[in-house]
Design a protein around this motif. Structure first.
Motif, short mmCIF file in Angstrom:
data_model
loop_
_atom_site.label_atom_id
_atom_site.label_comp_id
_atom_site.label_asym_id
_atom_site.label_seq_id
_atom_site.Cartn_x
_atom_site.Cartn_y
_atom_site.Cartn_z
N LYS A 503 55.30 46.59 59.71
CA LYS A 503 54.09 47.40 59.54
C LYS A 503 52.88 46.50 59.32
O LYS A 503 52.98 45.44 58.71
N LYS A 504 51.75 46.96 59.82
CA LYS A 504 50.48 46.29 59.55
C LYS A 504 49.66 47.20 58.64
O LYS A 504 49.54 48.40 58.90
N VAL A 505 49.15 46.61 57.56
CA VAL A 505 48.39 47.41 56.60
C VAL A 505 47.03 46.77 56.38
O VAL A 505 46.88 45.55 56.41
N LEU A 506 46.05 47.63 56.21
CA LEU A 506 44.70 47.18 55.86
C LEU A 506 44.61 47.21 54.34
O LEU A 506 44.71 48.28 53.72
N ALA A 507 44.46 46.04 53.72
CA ALA A 507 44.54 45.93 52.25
C ALA A 507 43.24 45.38 51.68
O ALA A 507 42.61 44.50 52.26
N THR A 508 42.85 45.93 50.53
CA THR A 508 41.68 45.45 49.78
C THR A 508 42.14 45.06 48.39
O THR A 508 42.77 45.87 47.68
N GLY A 509 41.86 43.82 47.99
CA GLY A 509 42.25 43.32 46.67
C GLY A 509 41.05 43.22 45.76
O GLY A 509 40.00 42.67 46.14
N ASN A 510 41.17 43.76 44.55
CA ASN A 510 40.08 43.74 43.57
C ASN A 510 40.52 42.98 42.32
O ASN A 510 41.54 43.33 41.71
N PRO A 511 39.75 41.96 41.90
CA PRO A 511 40.09 41.25 40.65
C PRO A 511 39.57 42.02 39.44
O PRO A 511 38.51 42.65 39.49
N ILE A 512 40.32 41.96 38.34
CA ILE A 512 39.89 42.53 37.06
C ILE A 512 39.76 41.38 36.07
O ILE A 512 40.69 40.60 35.90
N PHE A 513 38.61 41.27 35.43
CA PHE A 513 38.30 40.13 34.57
C PHE A 513 38.39 40.53 33.10
O PHE A 513 38.13 41.68 32.72
N ASP A 514 38.74 39.54 32.24
CA ASP A 514 38.66 39.77 30.80
C ASP A 514 37.28 39.37 30.30
O ASP A 514 36.39 39.05 31.10
N GLU A 515 37.08 39.41 28.98
CA GLU A 515 35.77 39.14 28.42
C GLU A 515 35.32 37.70 28.66
O GLU A 515 34.13 37.40 28.61
N GLU A 516 36.28 36.81 28.89
CA GLU A 516 35.93 35.40 29.11
C GLU A 516 35.82 35.06 30.59
O GLU A 516 35.70 33.89 30.95
N GLY A 517 35.86 36.07 31.44
CA GLY A 517 35.67 35.84 32.87
C GLY A 517 36.92 35.39 33.60
O GLY A 517 36.83 34.97 34.76
N ARG A 518 38.08 35.48 32.99
CA ARG A 518 39.32 35.11 33.65
C ARG A 518 39.92 36.32 34.35
O ARG A 518 39.85 37.43 33.84
N VAL A 519 40.53 36.08 35.51
CA VAL A 519 41.19 37.17 36.25
C VAL A 519 42.52 37.48 35.55
O VAL A 519 43.39 36.62 35.44
N VAL A 520 42.64 38.70 35.06
CA VAL A 520 43.87 39.10 34.35
C VAL A 520 44.72 40.06 35.17
O VAL A 520 45.91 40.23 34.90
N ARG A 521 44.11 40.70 36.15
CA ARG A 521 44.83 41.62 37.03
C ARG A 521 44.24 41.56 38.43
O ARG A 521 43.04 41.32 38.59
N VAL A 522 45.11 41.77 39.42
CA VAL A 522 44.66 41.95 40.79
C VAL A 522 45.25 43.27 41.28
O VAL A 522 46.47 43.47 41.23
N VAL A 523 44.39 44.19 41.69
CA VAL A 523 44.83 45.51 42.17
C VAL A 523 44.57 45.57 43.67
O VAL A 523 43.44 45.39 44.13
#
Length: 875
Positions: A503-523
């Motif tokens: 399968k081919k999927v069109l995907a969009t990834g969004n980073p979620i940052f903590d208070e110190e600007g570090r990426v803690v989650r990718v959705v």
């Protein structure tokens, strides 16, 4: 003036132990942190002693002492008589040596001051002081009376404490001398600020810290002896319970009227009973602690062992005692001994709490679910002895209203249930999402994915959770890794990924940052490319449908309902299919109850087809007499039968050439004509009545009926071959009762049409509209149209009310559907089927799962769980 006890807020853990053990509740809790109120604090130090987190600290005297030691003046340290309890027997003499090594010129015993004030107490008692006489040796007791029992100030002994008496004697002998008191008592630090006599106060713990800081190895020092005069043995026992009374020498006749109070829990009841006049002793020897040997310094020691150490020193004394002048001899050698001032004055420092009304207390109690006496548990977990005492504290701003363990536990349980329910609902929402959702942490480790994303991968969610982005990419489960790119770029990215299933999927990834600007989650949100292409085609269809509906709104001159009026999802889906069918020439069979608008659907197909410029011929097979129907359909030649036109006549089928023929009520077509119609559909030609030459026809046939043609074919009343020829693309128009959301728009449409047609401005009330929406409409749109016309014409008012509606509409609710069983099946399967049907009906009628739960009489979480279960079965 700031208090001597402070709270380190980062250590305070809201245990309320300081509140619980403070005898005067001088602790305010604010934002979950305890702070000592100096205006109420009596400096007893009990909060320091009971704090398990060591969050309470006392004002240090080390800096002031170090400053004194660097000065040139004569410096004397005075040791509280409780010092033997603070140090081991072999260390006591070395402590004196260490003090002298640190820079003190002399070290005195505070027992000297105890002997001085003992004489003053004897004078007071012999002079018949107006009872009761309350001892003032304990500064915490003095603070307690000045701040909380000011009416007892006249009964306080006007004599200083042993510490102040010793300091004043030294300063009288050595006017430039600097005096540092060392003892176990926290209140002495407060007393030093209020009464002149000493220059600094150290606790035994602070003395140990100074010795350690100066790297003095006390075990290597030779023991040293006290300086100054020698006190009598009795006064070395001053810090034990009843020490003052036991040191009095003269025989007094009031021993049975003397009370010794040396426990914190007894001090307040004693003073309260004296203050109220219920108790009238002669002399009160009172200490806040169980003697000074149980003070704040002695946190983890045994009172009786400490008392034994003091008594042992009292009996054995110091090795140089015989070489020292007694206190009496020392005073005799002083030229100015008569100038020694051992008196003290007191003043009221009371700051009383405001008294709330019963109504105010009830409001505070009600907030924490206390509505009756039975609800007032008085458990003491908040630090107050009763719920009402705590309510008074809340009213005065020294306690927080939610400082109630039962309330917080109940609140926590409810909050936990709400959170669990919310999590379940969120999980159900995520899992029910048509889009694929994939979540990973800041290291690229898979945390969760919904069923849609797992379907893309061809894996179960459990087999993917825990895998890292690198692993997923290397094993070609999904590639390239969008999660890795988002973690690297730290921004939203979109790309096309391919899965191991192809399968081919069109995907969009969004980073979620903590208070110190570090990426803690990718959705990551993903959609199947094949489905996107399908949606794109549907969007084009929708645009066509939108254009058709916009044009329809302008064509109000073609009858009451020339175009389709609908907002229901059922009709929207039907029109989408009709729009796709319109593009080809396939025969269409439109099914549905009478009055649902089958003719409008047929016209919709024609007007969106390539034949839209051609004729649209409608034939009602049930309204034309059977004797005339053949000639009307197929036409006739000249002289074909009596009464025929001389020039002949083309039939309706022939007239539909290059256009669309609608055969309405096809179920009423006679059998003999069904044969001829089948021939036209198959051969695309017809022969007129009386004619011999076939005529070619290019038509698109749409048939419509409210009858069950399949059943008729089985019964032999409708040709089976014609049925299959017509049933190429069946479209079922839902009845109005199944699309109640269309009722109100249809009413608005018909009201507008008939108002314009008859020159009126009628409207309809909300309750009347609601009754019409709830009606079952067995006659469907046709019945609705006729009723609105009748109401507009016959209503005497401009606003049609519910009273003007027919009784069968306003008096009855839509009939409930009966549950019928057509065959034997497992009971569990039957229950599932009934549940599914009820849920489907509830989904149509309700807007939220909460409304569905109320309608069906179950919990909302049950609705969410069952909806998800049926959705999973469909998948």
């Amino acid at each position: 003036m700031p208090g001597i006890v402070r709270t380190e807020k980062n250590k305070c853990k809201q245990c309320y132990s300081c509140v619980r053990h403070c005898p005067v509740k001088a602790v305010r809790v604010k934002n979950g942190q305890a702070e000592v109120l100096s205006e109420r604090c009596i400096a007893c130090g009990n909060c320091v002693k009971v704090c398990s987190q060591n969050a309470k600290t006392i004002e240090s005297g080390i800096d002031k002492t170090l400053e004194i030691l660097h000065r040139k003046e004569f410096k004397i340290a005075i040791l509280a008589p409780s010092f033997p309890a603070a140090f081991t027997k072999d260390i006591c003499g070395r402590i004196i040596a260490a003090l002298k090594m640190m820079g003190f010129d002399e070290v005195w015993e505070v027992a000297v001051g105890a002997e001085l004030i003992g004489e003053k107490y004897e004078e007071l008692l012999n002079n018949r002081f107006k009872p009761p006489l309350i001892s003032s040796a304990c500064p915490a007791v003095v603070n307690l009376i000045e701040k909380h029992f000011p009416s007892l100030i006249p009964h306080l002994s006007p004599v200083v404490s042993p510490m102040i008496a010793t300091g004043r004697l030294i300063k009288l002998e050595y006017p430039e001398a600097l005096v540092v008191f060392i003892g176990p008592c926290v209140a002495k630090k407060d007393e030093m600020k209020q009464v002149e006599g000493v220059d600094a106060v150290l606790t035994f713990k602070e003395l140990e810290d100074m010795i350690f800081t100066k790297n003095i190895d006390i075990t290597r020092l030779e023991p040293s002896c006290f300086d100054g005069p020698l006190p009598q043995k009795a006064f070395r026992g001053f810090p034990v319970s009843g020490g003052l009374f036991l040191s009095l020498k003269d025989p007094f006749n009031f021993s049975r009227k003397t009370v010794i109070v040396d426990k914190r829990e007894d001090v307040l009841p004693c003073l309260e009973s004296i203050d109220s006049g219920e108790y009238n002793p002669y002399f009160v020897d009172i200490l806040m602690c169980g003697g000074c040997v149980e003070g704040p310094h002695f946190k983890d020691t045994n009172y009786f062992a400490n008392r034994e150490k003091v008594e042992e020193f009292l009996l054995q004394g110091d090795k140089n005692d015989k070489d020292r002048d007694t206190v009496s001899e020392y005073l005799m050698h002083m030229k100015n001994a008569q100038e020694l001032d051992l008196t003290r004055r007191y003043s009221s420092k009371a700051v009383f709490l405001k008294s709330p009304s019963e109504e105010d207390i009830r409001k505070i109690l009600n907030y924490t679910n206390k509505y009756s006496l039975q609800d007032e548990l008085n458990c003491g977990a908040c630090g107050y002895s009763s719920c009402r005492e705590k309510a008074v504290a809340v009213y005065n701003g020294i306690a927080e209203i939610d400082m109630c363990l039962p309330f917080l536990l109940t609140k926590e349980i409810k909050e936990k249930k709400r959170t669990e329910e919310f999590n379940r609902e969120m999980n159900a929402i995520i899992d029910s999402s048509y889009d694929g959702i994939f979540v990973s942490d800041g290291e690229g480790k898979t945390l969760r994915l919904n069923r849609a994303f797992a379907r893309f991968l061809g894996k179960s969610p459990e087999s993917v959770i825990g895998l890292k982005a690198d692993d997923l990419e290397k094993s070609r489960i999904i590639y390239p890794s969008l999660t890795k790119l988002v973690l690297k770029e730290k921004r939203r990215l979109t790309l096309i990924q391919e899965t191991g299933t192809g399968k081919k999927v069109l995907a969009t990834g969004n980073p979620i940052f903590d208070e110190e600007g570090r990426v803690v989650r990718v959705v990551v949100n993903a959609r199947d490319m094949a489905e996107l292409n399908h949606l794109s085609r549907e969007a084009l269809d929708f645009e066509k449908l939108k254009t058709y509906m916009e044009q329809s709104s302008l064509e109000l001159n073609q009858g009451p309902l020339p175009r389709i009026v609908s907002i229901s999802p059922l009709m929207e889906e039907l029109l989408r299919i009709a729009l796709r069918v319109a593009a080809v020439n396939s025969t269409v069979l439109i099914l549905g109850e009478s009055g649902v608008g089958k003719g409008l659907i047929a016209r919709f197909i024609h007007e969106n087809s390539p034949r839209k410029k051609g004729p649209f011929i409608k034939v009602n097979c049930g309204s034309i007499p059977e004797s005339l129907l053949e000639s009307e359909l197929f036409g006739y030649e000249t002289g074909a039968f009596t009464g025929a036109r001389r020039e002949g006549k083309p039939g309706l089928i022939e007239m539909a050439h290059k256009g669309t023929l609608l055969l309405d009520e096809i179920g009423d077509l006679p059998l003999n004509l069904q044969v001829k119609l089948l021939q036209v559909l198959q051969e695309k030609e017809l022969t007129r009545i009386g004619g011999t030459k076939p005529i070619e026809v290019d038509i698109r046939v749409i048939a419509a009926t409210n009858k069950d043609l399949r059943k008729m074919a089985e019964e032999g009343t409708f040709r089976e071959d014609l049925y299959y020829r017509l049933n190429v693309v069946p479209l079922v128009v839902p009845p109005l009762r199944d699309r109640k959301e269309d009722v109100e728009p249809l009413i608005d449409y018909f009201m507008a049409y008939f108002n314009k047609n008859y020159g009126m401005t009628k409207s309809i009330t909300e309750d009347a509209m609601k009754a019409l929406v709830n009606y079952s409409w067995p006659g469907n749109v046709r019945e609705l149209e006729n009723l609105i016309e009748r109401l507009v014409v016959t209503s005497e008012r401009n606003c049609i009310t519910i009273q003007e509606l027919p009784e069968f509409i306003r008096g009855k609710k839509p009939p409930l559907q009966k549950i019928t069983v057509e065959g034997i099946m497992p009971l569990k399967k039957a229950q599932d089927l009934v549940e599914q049907q009820l849920l489907e009906l509830a989904v149509k009628q309700c807007n939220t799962t909460y409304e569905m739960a109320e309608l069906l009489g179950v919990n909302q979480s049950t609705i969410v769980r069952k909806l998800q279960r049926f959705k999973d079965k469909q998948i």
